[in-house]
Design an enzyme around this catalytic site. Sequence first.
Site, short mmCIF file in Angstrom:
data_model
loop_
_atom_site.label_atom_id
_atom_site.label_comp_id
_atom_site.label_asym_id
_atom_site.label_seq_id
_atom_site.Cartn_x
_atom_site.Cartn_y
_atom_site.Cartn_z
N HIS A 70 0.85 -1.20 0.00
CA HIS A 70 0.00 0.00 0.00
C HIS A 70 0.88 1.25 0.00
O HIS A 70 1.39 1.66 1.04
CB HIS A 70 -0.89 -0.04 1.25
CG HIS A 70 -1.88 1.08 1.33
ND1 HIS A 70 -3.06 0.95 2.04
CD2 HIS A 70 -1.89 2.35 0.83
CE1 HIS A 70 -3.75 2.09 1.97
NE2 HIS A 70 -3.05 2.96 1.24
N HIS A 72 1.53 5.23 -2.31
CA HIS A 72 1.02 6.17 -3.31
C HIS A 72 2.22 6.73 -4.09
O HIS A 72 3.03 7.45 -3.52
CB HIS A 72 0.24 7.29 -2.63
CG HIS A 72 -0.95 6.80 -1.87
ND1 HIS A 72 -2.20 6.67 -2.46
CD2 HIS A 72 -1.10 6.36 -0.59
CE1 HIS A 72 -3.07 6.19 -1.56
NE2 HIS A 72 -2.41 5.98 -0.42
N ARG A 74 1.64 8.42 -6.92
CA ARG A 74 1.06 9.70 -7.37
C ARG A 74 1.04 9.95 -8.87
O ARG A 74 0.59 11.02 -9.30
CB ARG A 74 1.77 10.89 -6.70
CG ARG A 74 1.73 10.89 -5.18
CD ARG A 74 0.33 11.03 -4.65
NE ARG A 74 0.31 11.38 -3.23
CZ ARG A 74 -0.67 11.04 -2.41
NH1 ARG A 74 -1.71 10.35 -2.84
NH2 ARG A 74 -0.65 11.40 -1.15
N ASN A 104 -5.42 6.11 -6.61
CA ASN A 104 -6.05 7.44 -6.49
C ASN A 104 -5.18 8.50 -7.17
O ASN A 104 -4.67 9.43 -6.56
CB ASN A 104 -6.37 7.80 -5.03
CG ASN A 104 -5.17 7.78 -4.09
OD1 ASN A 104 -4.15 7.17 -4.40
ND2 ASN A 104 -5.29 8.45 -2.96
N ASP A 162 -8.92 3.24 -2.47
CA ASP A 162 -8.25 3.86 -1.33
C ASP A 162 -8.24 5.39 -1.40
O ASP A 162 -8.09 5.99 -2.46
CB ASP A 162 -6.81 3.37 -1.22
CG ASP A 162 -6.15 3.90 0.04
OD1 ASP A 162 -6.66 3.62 1.13
OD2 ASP A 162 -5.15 4.63 -0.08
N HIS A 242 -4.98 -0.05 6.45
CA HIS A 242 -4.62 0.82 7.59
C HIS A 242 -5.58 0.79 8.78
O HIS A 242 -6.26 1.78 9.08
CB HIS A 242 -4.41 2.26 7.13
CG HIS A 242 -5.36 2.81 6.10
ND1 HIS A 242 -6.72 2.75 6.24
CD2 HIS A 242 -5.13 3.44 4.92
CE1 HIS A 242 -7.30 3.31 5.20
NE2 HIS A 242 -6.35 3.73 4.37
N ASP A 328 1.38 2.91 3.59
CA ASP A 328 0.47 3.99 3.17
C ASP A 328 1.26 5.27 2.92
O ASP A 328 0.82 6.38 3.27
CB ASP A 328 -0.65 4.23 4.20
CG ASP A 328 -1.77 5.11 3.64
OD1 ASP A 328 -1.75 5.40 2.43
OD2 ASP A 328 -2.65 5.52 4.43
N GLY A 347 -2.03 12.64 5.22
CA GLY A 347 -1.02 11.73 4.67
C GLY A 347 0.35 11.95 5.27
O GLY A 347 0.70 13.07 5.67
O1 DOR Z 1 -3.84 9.90 4.92
C1 DOR Z 1 -4.10 9.35 3.86
N1 DOR Z 1 -3.62 9.82 2.69
N2 DOR Z 1 -4.91 8.28 3.85
C2 DOR Z 1 -5.37 7.73 2.71
O2 DOR Z 1 -6.09 6.76 2.78
C3 DOR Z 1 -5.03 8.34 1.41
C4 DOR Z 1 -3.74 9.06 1.50
C5 DOR Z 1 -3.45 9.92 0.30
O3 DOR Z 1 -3.66 9.46 -0.82
O4 DOR Z 1 -2.94 11.03 0.46
#
Ligand code: DOR
Length: 460
Positions: A70, A72, A74, A104, A162, A242, A328, A347
């Site tokens: 998990h 990101h 981006r 996402n 997510d 999470h 995450d 995040g």
């Molecule tokens: O804090 C978070 N940021 N939780 C998430 O589930 C998404 C993530 C994000 O994409 O910034």
Amino acid sequence: MSQKNPLLIKNGFVKDQIQGRDTIADILIEHGRIKWIWEHKNSNIPQLPEKCDVIDASGLIVAPGFIDLHCHLREPGFSEKETIESGTRAAAKGGFTTVCAMPNTIPAMDNVDMVKWVLNSASENAVIRVLPISAISVERKGEKIVDMQSLKEAGVVAFSDDGSVLYDVDLMTNALNKSRDLDLPIIQHSEDPMMVGNGVMHDGKIARKLGIQGISPESESKIVERDISLTARVDGFLHVAHVSSYLSLEHIYQAKKAGVRVSAEVTPHHLVFSHESLMGERGSQYGWPSTSQGSPIWRVNPPLRDALDVNSLIDALKGDVIDIIATDHAPHTLQDKSGSFSSALPGISGIETAFALLSTTLVDSQKIEMKVLLNKFTAAPASLLPKKYRDDGLGTIIEKGIADIVLIDPKRDWIVDPDELLSKGKNTPLAGCTLKGMVIGTVYGGELVFSDGIRIVNGV
Ligand code: DOR
């Protein structure tokens, strides 16, 4: 075929849960794969090639490369926060050789062309393996399920909206039904939007003190409970992202006991920090300086909860109610994280510090053993990936398997400096904190893709 010399990693302390190895050994790598492993306690030394490159790993832990289910990266859409290149460099610095990228993005990763784009970009720009996760619903809007079959064929390893929950019961049931046939998990971001409302931190005494709108733990546990019951009904495959609250743990525990196919992850930050951190106290027992009160650096979804939750999460990790640690990793620009707590984006940028944060706070303080920590970063996440990756040796160090290996100096101290992070996301809550235990080398498919002081002696 590579013309390079074979690589010998010698004298390291090899820790590998799957092979049950916890001993000093040498590892020979040829053409990106493990040729042999020689435990020093065995007398018959295997034949060394005429010439090889050598890393002396004396005093180091040698473990399978970490797997993050998990994170990101981006791209596409937010390259000012992170790119596939910067995110995978950061991951390699954190000891990861495989990362699963959340969808996402903009556009959202919800179709075969997008998956192809990510895989193609990764083949050009990534320094480690990138496995895409598809959205569950088209554009992550929660209205229509994606074409899960063709996305599996294109290479995705899971489905998740997510950042948002998949709220609609019929759609969730539908997706879980397909997860069974496709043998790929639905990763749910368990937050009931109606219950979260305008909340931005854990609902409790600190929220009241700071006058910030709270998020109840039930907003998570109600969705976990609902999804488990749907999963049981259709024999689906659910992975809870999470987990933050002890209330959710009871549901997961009972479901596992009843044989429901559910797995769960916890992040490093939820294992270490609580809502008390918002008061500025970060970890004086480790000599860490405090932060300003209500600093937006602590804003994350789900929110940091209270001490009971933190302790329950640690116990659940040890007791396998929680299967894996996932970062995450959520890089943001400094602008995204500035201003008030409520206006900052949620995040934490954590892929580079994940292992060291937990080796400092959990292993050093004897809350969990190093081998358990390593397992939760390696064999455990590998068990949730499609079989072909396990057959290739991911999550373990095995002869003929892919040579994905991390070299750790368990004694090395370092002070986290956001400017030195390879991630574009400097949004770490650990700035100025001393961590103990450091990834100093990462080998991906036999190549040293990250090094901080590892010396290769060529052609010995
Ligand atoms: O804090 C978070 N940021 N939780 C998430 O589930 C998404 C993530 C994000 O994409 O910034």
